[in-house]
Each structure stands twice: as structure tokens, then as C-alpha cells.
Design a protein around this motif. Structure first.
Motif, PDB file in Angstrom:
ATOM      1  N   ALA A 222      20.794  58.874 -49.155  1.00  0.00           N
ATOM      2  CA  ALA A 222      20.350  57.582 -49.320  1.00  0.00           C
ATOM      3  C   ALA A 222      19.261  57.080 -48.289  1.00  0.00           C
ATOM      4  CB  ALA A 222      21.744  56.857 -48.947  1.00  0.00           C
ATOM      5  N   ALA A 223      18.772  58.208 -47.503  1.00  0.00           N
ATOM      6  CA  ALA A 223      17.826  57.904 -46.453  1.00  0.00           C
ATOM      7  C   ALA A 223      18.230  56.741 -45.545  1.00  0.00           C
ATOM      8  CB  ALA A 223      16.411  57.560 -47.163  1.00  0.00           C
ATOM      9  N   LEU A 224      19.481  56.722 -45.000  1.00  0.00           N
ATOM     10  CA  LEU A 224      20.083  55.667 -44.330  1.00  0.00           C
ATOM     11  C   LEU A 224      20.627  56.473 -42.968  1.00  0.00           C
ATOM     12  CD1 LEU A 224      22.047  53.569 -46.492  1.00  0.00           C
ATOM     13  CD2 LEU A 224      19.980  52.861 -45.432  1.00  0.00           C
ATOM     14  N   PRO A 225      20.735  55.870 -41.629  1.00  0.00           N
ATOM     15  CA  PRO A 225      21.204  56.516 -40.402  1.00  0.00           C
ATOM     16  C   PRO A 225      22.812  56.481 -40.661  1.00  0.00           C
ATOM     17  CG  PRO A 225      20.361  54.241 -40.043  1.00  0.00           C
ATOM     18  CD  PRO A 225      20.083  54.579 -41.624  1.00  0.00           C
ATOM     19  N   LEU A 226      23.506  57.539 -40.225  1.00  0.00           N
ATOM     20  CA  LEU A 226      24.824  57.461 -39.974  1.00  0.00           C
ATOM     21  C   LEU A 226      25.174  57.225 -38.525  1.00  0.00           C
ATOM     22  CD1 LEU A 226      27.578  58.438 -40.914  1.00  0.00           C
ATOM     23  CD2 LEU A 226      27.059  60.710 -40.375  1.00  0.00           C
ATOM     24  N   ARG A 227      25.862  55.971 -38.469  1.00  0.00           N
ATOM     25  CA  ARG A 227      26.356  55.463 -37.246  1.00  0.00           C
ATOM     26  C   ARG A 227      27.620  55.873 -36.759  1.00  0.00           C
ATOM     27  NH1 ARG A 227      27.459  49.208 -35.687  1.00  0.00           N
ATOM     28  NH2 ARG A 227      27.948  49.571 -33.598  1.00  0.00           N
ATOM     29  N   ILE A 228      27.678  56.911 -36.107  1.00  0.00           N
ATOM     30  CA  ILE A 228      29.168  57.496 -35.780  1.00  0.00           C
ATOM     31  C   ILE A 228      29.761  56.739 -34.588  1.00  0.00           C
ATOM     32  CG2 ILE A 228      30.317  59.394 -34.992  1.00  0.00           C
ATOM     33  CD1 ILE A 228      28.206  61.092 -36.000  1.00  0.00           C
ATOM     34  N   GLY A 229      30.887  56.276 -34.917  1.00  0.00           N
ATOM     35  CA  GLY A 229      31.584  55.319 -34.108  1.00  0.00           C
ATOM     36  C   GLY A 229      32.713  55.882 -33.290  1.00  0.00           C
TER      37      GLY A 229
END
Length: 334
Positions: A222-229
Motif C-alpha cells: 500500500a506504500a504506507l508506513p507501518l507504525r508499530i505501537g
């Protein structure tokens, strides 16, 4: 003189027991020998090898470099000998043996009931189940500690024969009170997008797990960043954190059926959620499988999907039964 000229099978088995248990006394107990007899077997093997295999330490023993090398071969030789005995018994009409199967942690929710069904149909079979993350199971399969492995994607680093046997739904889950669930009641569900998810804290498994690799691919595509919580090594920990409202979880739906029924986790309303992948059963392409492993592989391919449907259908039924039983209980003394 080569090692193979003088070393005996008994010496090899004794050495492997000491290496595996980390103690001469423990090996003596397991093999029903005296400690001096075990020490004599090791000394004879070291003489044949012309090098020390064990080093005594304050807390027991540890293997030398030569010992580590020989123990790897000893384990494989002894395993082949055990397998030969089981295969000979099968030829004589006795279906028995040890099923050595490994599964990624997500599969531990669905595999044990299938193993129970298989073992009940074949009482002579023993089951050795190893559970770990994807990297651990791949390593054990490659070192032939396992005959079969269950995971969601065949490993690229090993040449395997891999067969899909069931569907594996994975989904983004949240607490029902999460902000992304606002407006989802009364048939007015709003659709959440991947762009919105990229702004949320995502609860993920550790690197090396199958679900972690899948979610990383989803965000990358999706060309999106994965924000790991938060990163956790346990599905249970992720479920508890998600139910507490800490973030969005990406989980196998096999792991959270009860939580969804209880209303503590909810399926996030978005397109292609859940996504479906395949469960695979696999073995090394170079490995000739024992009869018991071939039988279980055939069991999974022919009956695996049906067994999973039966498991998922049984959980709601069990819950309803428990509720009915609770209603029939009367307080004592009335």
C-alpha cells in the motif's frame, strides 16, 4: 584408525544421552547404567575419536567443538535407527511410530485437536509437537529435527514439498470501543482505509513470525508506513493489549474466536478484512518421510479444512451449553 572402525552404537547412544541431558548421572539414570559405565563408554569413544568430546565444568559438562560436531551426527544416526525400527514394524502390520511435527505459534490453536483426532484413530502413534515462531520452525525443519512443519508460507531458504490443506483468515482487530469503530452501529458502518490504519498504533508479533511478515507486506504494497505501537512474542499478550484499547492488532482469526464471541474484540470494518491465506504442510524435498508422517500429511490434506470448520463450530455450541447450564443452577438452601 578411523572412528567408524572402533566406535560402537552403544557408545554413540551413551554420548548423545550425556550431550542431550548435560549430565553423566542423568544419562546413567535414563540408560539404566551406572555412572562409571557411562564414563567408560565416553572415554572409549574419545579414544576412538582421538580428541576430547566433553569438558567438565563446575555445573556439569559441556561439549567441545569436536563433541558438537559428533553429537549432530549421533542425533541423526539414532533418529534414523529409531525410524528404521518403526518402518519395519509397519511392514509387519503394526502402524506405529513417532510423529515429529512443528507448527508456528499461530497454528497451535488449531493443530492440537487434529493431532488428537489422528492419534485416537492410530493408537500406536506417539506425537512430538514443537511450537515456535517461523524462523525457529524453519531451522528445525532444515536440521531434520522435524518430519513435517505447519506454517502459512513455504520457506524460500529450504527446498520443500509444500501442500496447502486449509484456509487461514487473518484480520485487523480492535476493541469495540476503539475510535475507528465509531459510527459502526445501527447498520451505518464506515469503512476504514489502510491510510487511516497507518496513523494508528499497530500491535505486532516479533520479527520472524508469519503474521509479522504478512502485515509488513500489506503496508509495503500500500506504500504506507507501518507504525508499530508494540512488538510482542505472544498472541495472548497482543489480544489483551488490543482489548484494552491500546491499538489495532493484526491476528489470525483462529486465535481470537472466543474473544470475538465475548465481545472484547471486534473485526475492523474495512475492505478485504479478513484476508485469506493458506495453511501449508511441508517436508524437506530430500527427506523420505516415515509412514506415520505420510499418513498425517494425507490426513491434513483430506480432512484438515473440515476439522477446522468443526472446531470453530464447536466453540459457539460449547459456550451456549455453558450458559444454559449456568441458568439451571439454583442457589443452595432454597
Amino acid at each position: 584408525m578411523p572412528l567408524t572402525k572402533n566406535a560402537t552404537f552403544r557408545q554413540l547412544a551413551t554420548f548423545h544421552a550425556v550431550a542431550r541431558l548435560g549430565s553423566v548421572s542423568a544419562a546413567a539414570d535414563e540408560m539404566h547404567l551406572t555412572q562409571p559405565a557411562v564414563s567408560l563408554q565416553i572415554a572409549s569413544l574419545e579414544e576412538s575419536a582421538r580428541t576430547p568430546l566433553l569438558q567438565r565444568t563446575g555445573r556439569g559438562i559441556r561439549l567441545t567443538e569436536a563433541g558438537e560436531l559428533l553429537d549432530g551426527y549421533a542425533r541423526r544416526i539414532l533418529e534414523l535407527w529409531r525410524e528404521a525400527g518403526e518402518e519395519m514394524a509397519t511392514l509387519q502390520g503394526v502402524f506405529s511410530g513417532t510423529l515429529r511435527v512443528g507448527a508456528i505459534t499461530t497454528a497451535e490453536y488449531l493443530l492440537p485437536p487434529m493431532l488428537v483426532t489422528f492419534a485416537n484413530e492410530h493408537p500406536g502413534v506417539k506425537v512430538n509437537l514443537q511450537v515456535g515462531n517461523r524462523d525457529e520452525i524453519v531451522r528445525m525443519l532444515g536440521s531434520q529435527e522435524l518430519d513435517l512443519a505447519i506454517m502459512g508460507r513455504p520457506p524460500a531458504e529450504l527446498k520443500t514439498v509444500s501442500t496447502p490443506f486449509a484456509k487461514h483468515p487473518m484480520a485487523f482487530m480492535v476493541a469495540p470501543t476503539h475510535a475507528l469503530m465509531q459510527g459502526t452501529r445501527g447498520g451505518k458502518a464506515k469503512v476504514v482505509t489502510m491510510a487511516q490504519l497507518s496513523e494508528q498504533r499497530i500491535l505486532v508479533r516479533e520479527r520472524g513470525s508469519g503474521t509479522r511478515a504478512t502485515i509488513e507486506r500489506l503496508f509495503k504494497d500500500a506504500a504506507l508506513p507501518l507504525r508499530i505501537g508494540s512488538e510482542m512474542s505472544s498472541n495472548e499478550a497482543i489480544k489483551h493489549m488490543c482489548a484494552a484499547g491500546f491499538g489495532v492488532a493484526f491476528l489470525s482469526m483462529h486465535t481470537c474466536v472466543l474473544e470475538m464471541e465475548a465481545g472484547v474484540l471486534a473485526l475492523l470494518p474495512m475492505e478485504h478484512n479478513p484476508i485469506e491465506r493458506d495453511w501449508y504442510v511441508m517436508h524437506l524435498a530430500s527427506r523420505q518421510l516415515p509412514q506415520v508422517a505420510l499418513a498425517f500429511e494425507r490426513f491434513l490434506v483430506e480432512r484438515g479444512q473440515g476439522e477446522i470448520r468443526r472446531q470453530l463450530a464447536a466453540k459457539p455450541a460449547a459456550k451456549k451449553t455453558a450458559r444454559r447450564a449456568k441458568r439451571t443452577v439454583r442457589p443452595s438452601g432454597r
